[in-house]
Design a protein around this motif. Structure first.
Motif: not given
Length: 212
Positions: A20-21, A157-158, A194-195, A205-209
């Motif tokens: 994705e990055e 970032i790496s 980070r987008p 399906g991993t929430p980041l709340t």
């Protein structure tokens, strides 16, 4: 086009975030661990170790999460996710990558699956307890290493950051989880915005709340 054989929040998560990055075209192919699809004859032809992830790059097959990530970095040098040869940060990059994948990650696996590491009855809980103490000390070391820093290596970032995010999330249920550390917690909350990470988490399906 790349094909990443994955399972949500498995070791395929770091390569997924990296893809994705890089912002390249790729296809995700689910390997259902619940039905042990990774042990099926079809998958074993692709990856004889029966492990996830596997990356298909046209006719080339790459296994092992870190190897996949390094392959992608070298295929996409413009993404600047691996310090160039001659860059002083390159040695630190490999130092952290090996620490995360050959020290911290195996210790986490022993914590999660203690019964696989003993033939004595009623010892798995003791192994897990001892492992939690060891792992907490390791995250404390990482925490101090992040004091005053936004990334593990250099000023951008790496691959190491994606691995640390993945491993830290795996450890969320520890008595003292990574988010509870001052510097590591700040770092993880920033990465979670980070987008690329948000897209991968949404897909899996991993929430980041917890990182808000």
């Amino acid at each position: 086009m790349y094909q990443l054989f994955y399972y949500p929040r498995n070791a395929s998560w770091a390569p997924h975030m990296l893809l994705e990055e890089i912002d390249t075209v790729f296809e995700l192919i689910l390997v259902d661990r619940k039905s042990e699809q990774q042990k099926s004859p079809e998958y074993l032809k692709l990856n004889p170790t029966g492990r996830i992830p596997t990356l298909a790059d046209n006719d080339q097959i790459i296994t092992e999460s870190a190897a996949i990530c390094l392959h992608l970095c070298e295929k996409h040098p413009e993404s600047n996710l691996l310090p160039e040869i001659g860059d002083p940060d390159r040695a630190r990059f490999f130092q952290w990558l090996f620490y995360l994948t050959t020290t911290l990650q195996p210790e986490l696996m022993l914590y999660f699956y203690p019964d696989r590491h003993t033939t004595l009855p009623d010892t798995a809980n003791a192994i897990a307890s001892a492992q939690e103490a060891r792992i907490t000390d390791m995250f404390a070391f990482v925490d101090q290493s992040l004091a005053g820093k936004n990334f593990l290596v250099g000023d951008h970032i790496s691959v190491c950051d994606f691995f640390l995010f993945m491993l830290s999330h795996w450890a969320s249920e520890l008595t003292r989880p990574p988010l509870a550390f001052e510097h590591l917690g700040r770092y993880l909350r920033t990465l979670a915005q980070r987008p690329a990470i948000r897209r991968a988490c949404e897909t899996e399906g991993t929430p980041l709340t917890a990182y808000q």
